[in-house]
Design an enzyme around this catalytic site. Structure first.
Site, mmCIF file in Angstrom:
data_model
loop_
_atom_site.group_PDB
_atom_site.id
_atom_site.type_symbol
_atom_site.label_atom_id
_atom_site.label_comp_id
_atom_site.label_asym_id
_atom_site.label_seq_id
_atom_site.Cartn_x
_atom_site.Cartn_y
_atom_site.Cartn_z
ATOM 1 N N ASP A 1 9.663 2.927 1.376
ATOM 2 C CA ASP A 1 8.529 3.723 1.902
ATOM 3 C C ASP A 1 8.115 3.627 3.136
ATOM 4 O O ASP A 1 7.648 2.382 3.920
ATOM 5 C CB ASP A 1 7.253 3.131 1.001
ATOM 6 C CG ASP A 1 5.947 4.119 1.400
ATOM 7 O OD1 ASP A 1 5.976 4.739 2.411
ATOM 8 O OD2 ASP A 1 4.652 3.657 0.516
ATOM 9 N N LYS B 1 3.072 11.337 6.820
ATOM 10 C CA LYS B 1 2.190 11.540 7.994
ATOM 11 C C LYS B 1 2.833 12.004 9.253
ATOM 12 O O LYS B 1 2.686 13.453 9.516
ATOM 13 C CB LYS B 1 1.720 9.877 8.219
ATOM 14 C CG LYS B 1 1.192 9.296 7.134
ATOM 15 C CD LYS B 1 0.732 8.115 7.424
ATOM 16 C CE LYS B 1 -0.026 7.320 6.330
ATOM 17 N NZ LYS B 1 -1.414 8.041 5.771
ATOM 18 N N PHE C 1 0.769 -1.244 -0.141
ATOM 19 C CA PHE C 1 -0.185 -0.008 -0.185
ATOM 20 C C PHE C 1 0.951 1.323 -0.081
ATOM 21 O O PHE C 1 1.623 1.431 0.960
ATOM 22 C CB PHE C 1 -1.103 0.058 1.216
ATOM 23 C CG PHE C 1 -1.844 1.241 1.306
ATOM 24 C CD1 PHE C 1 -3.019 1.194 0.460
ATOM 25 C CD2 PHE C 1 -1.617 2.413 1.782
ATOM 26 C CE1 PHE C 1 -3.785 2.298 0.350
ATOM 27 C CE2 PHE C 1 -2.305 3.276 1.683
ATOM 28 C CZ PHE C 1 -3.257 3.434 1.021
#
Length: 409
Positions: free
Chosen positions: A223, A252, A138
């Site tokens: 990532d 984030k 994801f």
């Protein structure tokens, strides 16, 4: 008072299915609804709220900068961006950083860099570059990214998709080696898969992957939008295997839970493929984002939140693993990035809704897994309270017939 949830449902898109609670205030590890009821936040906005809600130092950085200078675009230098990029590079060991907003934008930046590097540096023929990704990945929601997702829903109705991606099983270094061709530009991987179910690869996997990539002149792109900045008990999750990637994505928590801030960081050879006009973002690297990002990185170090995540994560794992309930299939994770997988005949979504009623906020994810990624400031007492509520919810869900049977995994 307006029916706030109703307004959102009437005028908003149905691309989310929120839990039946309307949050109006946050403080540290706690959230409060319209009636003033307090909940403990065990999801941390998918790792975005690592410092807790409304941290006073981050609020001060945001408001102070907003009163002085807002967005001017990257058409000019500003006095906040340079110090922010320098701090991020010093902490991560990268040579250079390119600021964006969302995690998906950072990933898209990495994909562009890898392809151009393949053509300009490695010598791959034009339009032949391939990027290898892991099953269960994801990396965001853009057309390119969902195009190489292995989740059918993420792809359904959004094609045609860009070409140039190959899949290998997550955690299988041998499969990666077999998939590499002379046209392979990069391997893009999450050191711990978050949305995929908090999937932790075998020990040594990333180190073996890094060696394979070096041997074949392939970039390793990690990532760490969810797993980075202390979430797994190290600054970067790839550091558990002693790996320094060629490219790194952060987001984030980088925005302190206050606004979207992301970075693509890389070795100089990779970053230098960009020339003026190749890539950009109006808001990427704006003074407010840079001020908050710098304050977040300073806070991470000064409050020793990476070390705290390792300690509190070990406590959370011990408590979750000690739950004696036949509905639990597996507990896995690193640091404060933990998933509790339930048996396939149990609906993790139901358990999450029951946890809401018990005062614990989190969300389920793939592999029928309940996700736990609380703010890194959480303490043992708060963890114990949340796990006790979880144990009660699970116990209440066990039918008498299941209780008397042997645990089924």
């Amino acid at each position: 008072m307006h029916d706030l949830a109703g307004l959102e449902a009437r005028f908003g898109a149905t691309n989310y299915a929120p839990l039946p609670v309307t949050i109006v205030r946050g403080d540290g590890v706690y959230l409060f609804d319209e009636q003033g009821r307090r909940y403990i936040d065990m999801m941390g906005a998918y790792s975005a709220v690592s410092f807790g809600h409304c941290h006073p130092r981050l609020i001060a950085a945001l408001s102070g900068q907003a009163r002085r200078l807002d967005t001017i675009s990257r058409a000019y230098f500003n006095d906040r961006l340079g110090p922010f990029l320098a701090r991020a590079c010093a902490l991560t060991g990268m040579d250079a950083a390119l600021p964006m907003n969302s995690g998906a934008e950072a990933v898209e930046t990495a994909l562009k860099a890898a392809r151009k590097w393949a053509y300009k540096v490695k010598g791959v023929p034009a339009d032949r570059a391939e990027i290898i990704v892991a099953d269960g990945n994801f990396h965001g929601r853009t057309i390119t990214i969902v195009g190489f997702s292995s989740v059918p829903q993420y792809r359904d109705g959004f094609g045609p998709f860009p070409a140039g991606f190959r899949h290998v099983p997550f955690g299988d270094a041998t499969a990666l080696a077999a998939a590499i061709t002379p046209n392979t530009a990069a391997f893009l991987v999450e050191p711990v898969q978050g949305e995929g179910g908090i999937n932790v690869p075998p020990d040594g996997y990333l180190a073996e992957v890094a060696a394979i990539c070096r041997a074949h002149n392939v970039l390793l792109l990690c990532d760490e939008v969810q797993s980075g900045l202390g979430r797994t008990g190290r600054l970067l999750a790839c550091q558990h295997d002693g790996v320094a990637p060629d490219g790194l994505m952060l987001g984030k928590a980088l925005g302190g839970g206050l606004l979207p801030v992301s970075l693509f960081l890389a070795r100089r050879e990779v970053m230098d493929v960009f020339a003026p006009g190749d890539h950009g973002s109006t808001f990427g690297g704006n003074p407010i984002a840079a001020a908050v990002g710098l304050a977040a990185l300073d806070l991470l170090v000064e409050e020793q939140l990476v070390e705290r995540s390792a300690r509190m994560g070990a406590h959370l794992m011990r408590r979750l693993q000690a739950i004696n309930n036949p509905l639990v299939a597996e507990v896995r994770g690193r640091g404060l990035f933990v998933g509790l997988e339930l048996r396939r005949d149990v609906d993790a979504g139901d358990m999450v809704r029951n946890l809401l009623q018990a005062g614990v906020l989190t969300k389920d994810t793939h592999r029928n897994t309940i996700r736990f990624a609380p703010p890194l400031i959480i303490d043992e007492r708060q963890i114990d309270w949340a796990v006790d509520r979880l144990a009660e919810v699970l116990d209440a869900a066990v039918p008498q017939t299941v209780t008397e049977a042997a645990p089924a995994k």
